[in-house]
Write an enzyme that holds these catalytic residues in place. Structure first.
Site, PDB file in Angstrom:
ATOM      1  N   LYS A 150      -2.452  -1.966  -3.182  1.00 44.63           N
ATOM      2  CA  LYS A 150      -3.507  -1.120  -2.595  1.00 44.63           C
ATOM      3  C   LYS A 150      -3.126   0.345  -2.778  1.00 44.63           C
ATOM      4  O   LYS A 150      -2.436   0.920  -1.939  1.00 44.63           O
ATOM      5  CB  LYS A 150      -3.674  -1.464  -1.108  1.00 44.63           C
ATOM      6  CG  LYS A 150      -4.672  -0.587  -0.370  1.00 44.63           C
ATOM      7  CD  LYS A 150      -5.094  -1.209   0.951  1.00 44.63           C
ATOM      8  CE  LYS A 150      -5.948  -0.258   1.757  1.00 44.63           C
ATOM      9  NZ  LYS A 150      -6.574  -0.913   2.908  1.00 44.63           N
ATOM     10  N   GLU A 191       0.818  -1.228   0.000  1.00 43.46           N
ATOM     11  CA  GLU A 191       0.000   0.000   0.000  1.00 43.46           C
ATOM     12  C   GLU A 191       0.846   1.271   0.000  1.00 43.46           C
ATOM     13  O   GLU A 191       1.227   1.760   1.062  1.00 43.46           O
ATOM     14  CB  GLU A 191      -0.936   0.011   1.226  1.00 43.46           C
ATOM     15  CG  GLU A 191      -1.823   1.248   1.271  1.00 43.46           C
ATOM     16  CD  GLU A 191      -2.778   1.311   2.468  1.00 43.46           C
ATOM     17  OE1 GLU A 191      -2.630   0.502   3.398  1.00 43.46           O
ATOM     18  OE2 GLU A 191      -3.654   2.184   2.459  1.00 43.46           O
TER      19      GLU A 191
HETATM   20  P1  13P Z   1      -9.134   4.162   4.171  1.00 44.74           P
HETATM   21  O1  13P Z   1     -10.060   3.394   3.271  1.00 44.74           O
HETATM   22  O2  13P Z   1      -9.844   4.815   5.326  1.00 44.74           O
HETATM   23  O3  13P Z   1      -8.236   5.086   3.425  1.00 44.74           O
HETATM   24  O4  13P Z   1      -8.198   3.123   4.875  1.00 44.74           O
HETATM   25  C1  13P Z   1      -7.629   2.115   4.137  1.00 44.74           C
HETATM   26  C2  13P Z   1      -6.439   1.634   4.859  1.00 44.74           C
HETATM   27  O5  13P Z   1      -6.343   0.470   5.189  1.00 44.74           O
HETATM   28  C3  13P Z   1      -5.365   2.576   5.156  1.00 44.74           C
HETATM   29  O6  13P Z   1      -4.219   1.878   5.498  1.00 44.74           O
END
Ligand code: 13P
Length: 348
Positions: A225, A183
């Site tokens: 992500k 991510e």
């Molecule tokens: P949000 O969908 O609130 O951005 O969070 C996703 C997430 O896992 C952030 O690490």
């Protein structure tokens, strides 16, 4: 021995595919103590261990969510907690047909000598922690890096050091038989244009995949992500659904190898309806993509149910109805069949 022969690529690939199976997405319920504390405070819930446990039990025991959710990302405290009936929370998820996962980064610190930028920590001891989590039933993991857009930032130091950490994390996970969710989040905060977000997102993704390749990460056994490509929250021009969809997918087509089985977006501060509509627009406009386009939302799935629950068991049923509805809306967005009219339908 070839590195791909030393890891169970088949198991990694089948878990990754299971997480992006048609019609289902991921709930991120892995907020750290600090983050859940802030979210609880905003809606008047006291931040303590029992409230965190009861809140997450409420979410995970919602009926039918296994139809819309493939996986849930847990926090270290949560993976060890039990539901009121004595089952461990990962077991509650398994019983719903949902794969338990775990956040393994140890949050961000200020990137030294680089004002306004963050670095994600957590590599020390990671191998041992992964073994423990796997024994507790986790089959996938998450690590979040944060890239901030601002005056003179991001710097190359920030983009490259975070990409390197993401790649090392992913390598440790695959080595332990766990699917890494990689991510790299370019934040929505600021008044930057969608074009600037596009440029920084492409730079971040390319750098991240360069590092993943260098560390020999098996791309078919991971998920990405990312943020959507969107104008900054304070930007004078706010991008519409179709604009976000086109900028985002065109960017991903340039930056993400086709070997990656799925892209699971974060919601990043969009409203819940916006996050559903943007994902829906992508799946409606592009029907022949190399990867699945799905969701891994925290705020966009939890905002409504958390507010309604408010720390009171008497509200659990109504909170679950709202949560089920949100999960169903995002499930529909996966096939481009979501519409705003559906928002008004009463969830069963
Ligand atoms: P949000 O969908 O609130 O951005 O969070 C996703 C997430 O896992 C952030 O690490």
């Amino acid at each position: 021995m070839d590195v791909q022969e030393s890891i169970d690529t088949q198991r990694l690939e089948s878990t990754a595919k299971e997480l992006v199976v048609e019609g289902k997405g991921i709930l991120a319920a892995d907020e750290s103590f600090g983050t859940i504390g802030k979210r609880f405070e905003a809606v008047g819930i006291e931040a303590n261990e029992e409230n965190r446990r009861a809140y997450r039990e409420m979410l995970f025991t919602t009926s039918e969510i296994g139809e819309y959710l493939s996986g849930v990302i847990l926090f270290d405290e949560t993976i060890r907690q039990k539901a009121s009936d004595g089952r461990l929370l990962p077991q509650v998820l398994e019983d719903q047909g949902i794969v338990p996962g775990i956040k393994v980064d140890r949050s961000t610190v200020d990137l030294p000598l680089s004002p306004g930028e963050k670095y994600t920590q957590g590599l020390d001891g990671l191998g041992d922690r992964l073994e423990e989590y796997r024994e507790m039933g986790a089959r996938f993991t998450k690590w979040r890096a944060v890239i901030t857009i601002g005056d003179g930032i991001p710097t190359r130091a920030c983009v490259e050091s975070n990409a390197r950490a993401l790649a090392l994390y992913a390598a440790f996970c695959q080595n332990a038989g766990l699917v890494p969710i990689v991510e790299p989040e370019v934040l929505i905060d600021g008044d930057h244009s969608i074009e600037r977000c596009d440029e920084v997102t492409e730079w971040t993704l390319r750098t991240t995949f360069d590092a993943l390749r260098e560390h020999k990460v098996h791309l078919k056994g991971m998920l990405l992500k990312p943020n959507m490509v969107i104008s900054g929250k304070e930007a004078p021009h706010q991008s519409g659904f179709e604009e976000v969809a086109r900028y985002t997918v065109e960017n991903l087509l340039r930056s993400v190898p086709a070997a990656v089985p799925g892209i699971v977006f974060l919601s990043g501060g969009q409203t819940d309806v916006q996050a559903s509509a943007n994902l829906n627009a992508m799946n409606q406009l592009y029907t022949d993509l190399p990867w699945e386009l799905s969701f891994s939302y925290a705020r966009a799935l939890q905002e409504g149910p958390m507010k309604t629950w408010g720390g009171d068991a008497a509200n659990a049923e109504e909170a679950q109805r709202i949560f089920r509805h949100r999960a169903r809306m995002n499930s529909a967005a996966r096939s481009g069949s979501y519409s705003e009219d559906m928002e008004n339908e009463q969830a069963a």
